[in-house]
Design a protein around this motif. Structure first.
Motif, PDB file in Angstrom:
ATOM      1  N   GLY A  18       0.802  -1.207   0.000  1.00 29.24           N
ATOM      2  CA  GLY A  18       0.000   0.000   0.000  1.00 29.24           C
ATOM      3  C   GLY A  18       0.839   1.264   0.000  1.00 29.24           C
ATOM      4  O   GLY A  18       2.009   1.249   0.381  1.00 29.24           O
ATOM      5  N   PHE A  19       0.229   2.336  -0.493  1.00 23.98           N
ATOM      6  CA  PHE A  19       0.843   3.660  -0.414  1.00 23.98           C
ATOM      7  C   PHE A  19       0.034   4.500   0.565  1.00 23.98           C
ATOM      8  O   PHE A  19      -1.196   4.451   0.548  1.00 23.98           O
ATOM      9  N   LEU A  20       0.723   5.254   1.418  1.00 19.34           N
ATOM     10  CA  LEU A  20       0.030   6.078   2.407  1.00 19.34           C
ATOM     11  C   LEU A  20       0.055   7.540   1.996  1.00 19.34           C
ATOM     12  O   LEU A  20       1.088   8.048   1.560  1.00 19.34           O
ATOM     13  N   MET A  21      -1.095   8.175   2.119  1.00 16.31           N
ATOM     14  CA  MET A  21      -1.212   9.578   1.760  1.00 16.31           C
ATOM     15  C   MET A  21      -1.557  10.403   3.000  1.00 16.31           C
ATOM     16  O   MET A  21      -1.934   9.849   4.024  1.00 16.31           O
TER      17      MET A  21
ATOM     18  N   LEU B 220      -5.523   6.265  -7.282  1.00 19.02           N
ATOM     19  CA  LEU B 220      -4.756   7.457  -6.907  1.00 19.02           C
ATOM     20  C   LEU B 220      -5.580   8.721  -7.107  1.00 19.02           C
ATOM     21  O   LEU B 220      -5.575   9.621  -6.264  1.00 19.02           O
ATOM     22  N   SER B 221      -6.292   8.758  -8.225  1.00 21.30           N
ATOM     23  CA  SER B 221      -7.123   9.920  -8.523  1.00 21.30           C
ATOM     24  C   SER B 221      -8.215  10.102  -7.468  1.00 21.30           C
ATOM     25  O   SER B 221      -8.440  11.204  -6.966  1.00 21.30           O
TER      26      SER B 221
ATOM     27  N   ASP C  51      -8.188  16.076  -8.769  1.00 18.96           N
ATOM     28  CA  ASP C  51      -8.147  14.635  -9.052  1.00 18.96           C
ATOM     29  C   ASP C  51      -7.771  14.352 -10.494  1.00 18.96           C
ATOM     30  O   ASP C  51      -7.759  13.211 -10.906  1.00 18.96           O
ATOM     31  N   ASN C  52      -7.480  15.419 -11.259  1.00 14.65           N
ATOM     32  CA  ASN C  52      -7.150  15.020 -12.620  1.00 14.65           C
ATOM     33  C   ASN C  52      -5.720  14.965 -13.074  1.00 14.65           C
ATOM     34  O   ASN C  52      -5.291  13.874 -13.384  1.00 14.65           O
ATOM     35  N   PRO C  53      -4.969  15.967 -13.140  1.00 14.97           N
ATOM     36  CA  PRO C  53      -3.596  15.540 -13.438  1.00 14.97           C
ATOM     37  C   PRO C  53      -3.106  14.825 -12.182  1.00 14.97           C
ATOM     38  O   PRO C  53      -2.875  15.441 -11.150  1.00 14.97           O
ATOM     39  N   VAL C  54      -3.015  13.511 -12.234  1.00 13.23           N
ATOM     40  CA  VAL C  54      -2.643  12.711 -11.062  1.00 13.23           C
ATOM     41  C   VAL C  54      -1.128  12.643 -10.938  1.00 13.23           C
ATOM     42  O   VAL C  54      -0.463  12.174 -11.851  1.00 13.23           O
ATOM     43  N   PRO C  55      -0.572  13.132  -9.833  1.00 13.98           N
ATOM     44  CA  PRO C  55       0.865  13.007  -9.632  1.00 13.98           C
ATOM     45  C   PRO C  55       1.231  11.595  -9.190  1.00 13.98           C
ATOM     46  O   PRO C  55       0.520  10.979  -8.399  1.00 13.98           O
TER      47      PRO C  55
ATOM     48  N   LYS D  85      -4.779  -3.661 -14.211  1.00 13.08           N
ATOM     49  CA  LYS D  85      -4.161  -3.301 -12.932  1.00 13.08           C
ATOM     50  C   LYS D  85      -3.758  -1.840 -12.923  1.00 13.08           C
ATOM     51  O   LYS D  85      -4.059  -1.103 -11.972  1.00 13.08           O
ATOM     52  N   LEU D  86      -3.081  -1.430 -14.000  1.00  9.07           N
ATOM     53  CA  LEU D  86      -2.596  -0.052 -14.037  1.00  9.07           C
ATOM     54  C   LEU D  86      -3.759   0.935 -14.063  1.00  9.07           C
ATOM     55  O   LEU D  86      -3.736   1.946 -13.355  1.00  9.07           O
ATOM     56  N   ALA D  87      -4.773   0.641 -14.871  1.00  5.71           N
ATOM     57  CA  ALA D  87      -5.944   1.523 -14.948  1.00  5.71           C
ATOM     58  C   ALA D  87      -6.583   1.674 -13.573  1.00  5.71           C
ATOM     59  O   ALA D  87      -6.912   2.779 -13.142  1.00  5.71           O
TER      60      ALA D  87
END
Lengths: 248, 248
Positions: free
Chosen positions: A92-95, A176-177, A187-191, A168-170
DNA sequence: CGGTCCTTTGATACAACTCAACGTATGTGG
DNA sequence: CCACATACGTTGAGTTGTATCAAAGGACCG
């Protein structure tokens, strides 16, 4: 001696009131802190220390005794496990607003490293336990976070077990968005602060397959890659269709 | 009217004392019930109803409103999610003592079906919420279960993302064995109540690959298949090595 | 400007999936 | 009771897709 202690303490209190970090915290409404009223946050702040991490810096090692818990205020972290032969899985990634130590009991069960420069609020487990006893709402919110983490982990199981690489990538990009949006960010240009290697180890793929999957989505007109770390979603509906959302 | 009600109620109490299902429950020490003292269990029992499931019978549908929660007393259940095109991922198998509804908020997030004939204790969410308010230890234990489920889900992520088919199967067999042991059952001839299709959908494989992986483990002398649904572990150490246990 | 790191793209190999057939167990109806 | 049908598991042959190996293109930094 006593007098000087008392003076020092009152000075600390004053400094806190001037600085009052928590009151100015931008992500307070997202983090566990939201469980507390304005006037209660001071109790949390009094047991809190700050911690900064540089990219790739390690915060916790799997197996280490669980002495402190954390709340991420800015940046991004990754949870990872390394197998004996070097294979890695990122779980997981934590935000910002996310809590660290939801799953752990006596010891940490994952490594935690910074993906981007990060700032955390740090608490001793004991202090936090005491505070949760004093403010049951705090524990309640932590429990809520844990259930959400469990749902996410199960979604990840579906993704890992049954989705093809592009799917998976989609679904990763949409995740992330969605999380950026829920964190009051555009939520659109997703970093994408993490490397291709991080993405691969989260999705259960190789970096080459991740890269090729980006290319597929790009040539199909679903995304635009401003650079390797910034994705613009051009057709959200089509991307969701690729992700295999809409279960059943 | 009032008298007859009172008499009926006292009769119910008497019947409960005679039957006292929970007191004779074999897996009580494993389930949430263990949070309560002998004399407190009656409160749990008073809001409990029993439910039986035949193999392949569905208990819950993903998306349905979460009105009841359950504790499994015997048999085995599976948690599953179906994708729009029929692909299925099983996110876990439930064994006696396990609790149902750990991750869910307003609605159930997975389907739940019986693998083997099963018996459950059923509670309305509202009753259980009230009881948890009355006995905080109950909520505490549920929280403990949730953290354990999260750790398991993350282990599953590692398995799904980074293990090869034989490694997946080996770790699955060891998991079942370990859980059987923790449930006070013999841990060596491991019963596999589920079908190859269930195993495949849990491990993120096809049934053919699962079958071939069984054969590999068998020809390597690590396991013996008494029949398709009973596995004897012959070399636990070697099996653990194949499973890629011993992280790092 | 040269070096390193990261990402992308290309060529090839191999492992897991797909398709197919066979074996085995279970159950049903003639 | 046996013949047949069905479901499930195993094994085999062939295909496909992802991993692996290799190289080239960019970005960043000293």
């Amino acid at each position: 001696m006593r007098n000087s202690n008392a003076r020092a303490e009152s000075e600390v209190v004053m400094l806190r009131e001037i600085c009052n970090v928590c009151a100015r915290c931008e992500i307070r409404s997202l983090a566990i802190c939201a469980a507390l009223q304005e006037n209660e946050v001071a109790a949390l702040e009094s047991i809190m220390t700050s911690r900064e991490l540089a990219p790739e810096e390690t915060l916790l090692h799997e197996g280490d005794k669980r002495r402190r818990v954390y709340s991420l205020t800015s940046g991004m972290l990754r949870l990872s496990t390394i197998l004996f032969d070097g294979r890695r899985q990122i779980t997981g990634f934590l935000m910002p607003g996310d809590y660290l130590g939801l799953a752990d009991e006596e010891v940490y069960t994952t490594n935690v490293e910074a993906v981007a420069p990060s700032v955390l609020c740090s608490f001793s487990v004991q202090d936090m336990d005491n505070l949760m006893q004093r403010f049951p709402k705090l524990k309640e919110r932590l429990y809520l976070f844990t259930r959400a983490a469990l749902r996410q982990a199960r979604d990840d199981q579906i993704m890992l077990g049954r989705l093809a690489p592009v799917e998976k990538l989609a679904s990763f990009l949409l995740l992330l968005s969605a999380r950026a949006k829920s964190h009051q960010q555009p939520d659109n240009p997703v970093p994408l602060p993490m490397s291709r290697s991080d993405i691969a180890d989260y999705l259960g793929l190789t970096i080459e397959t991740v890269s090729r999957s980006f290319t597929k989505l790009r040539t199909q007109g679903l995304i635009r890659l401003e650079d390797a770390h910034l994705v613009e979603i051009l057709d959200r509906r089509a991307l969701a269709a690729v992700a295999g959302i809409e279960r059943h």
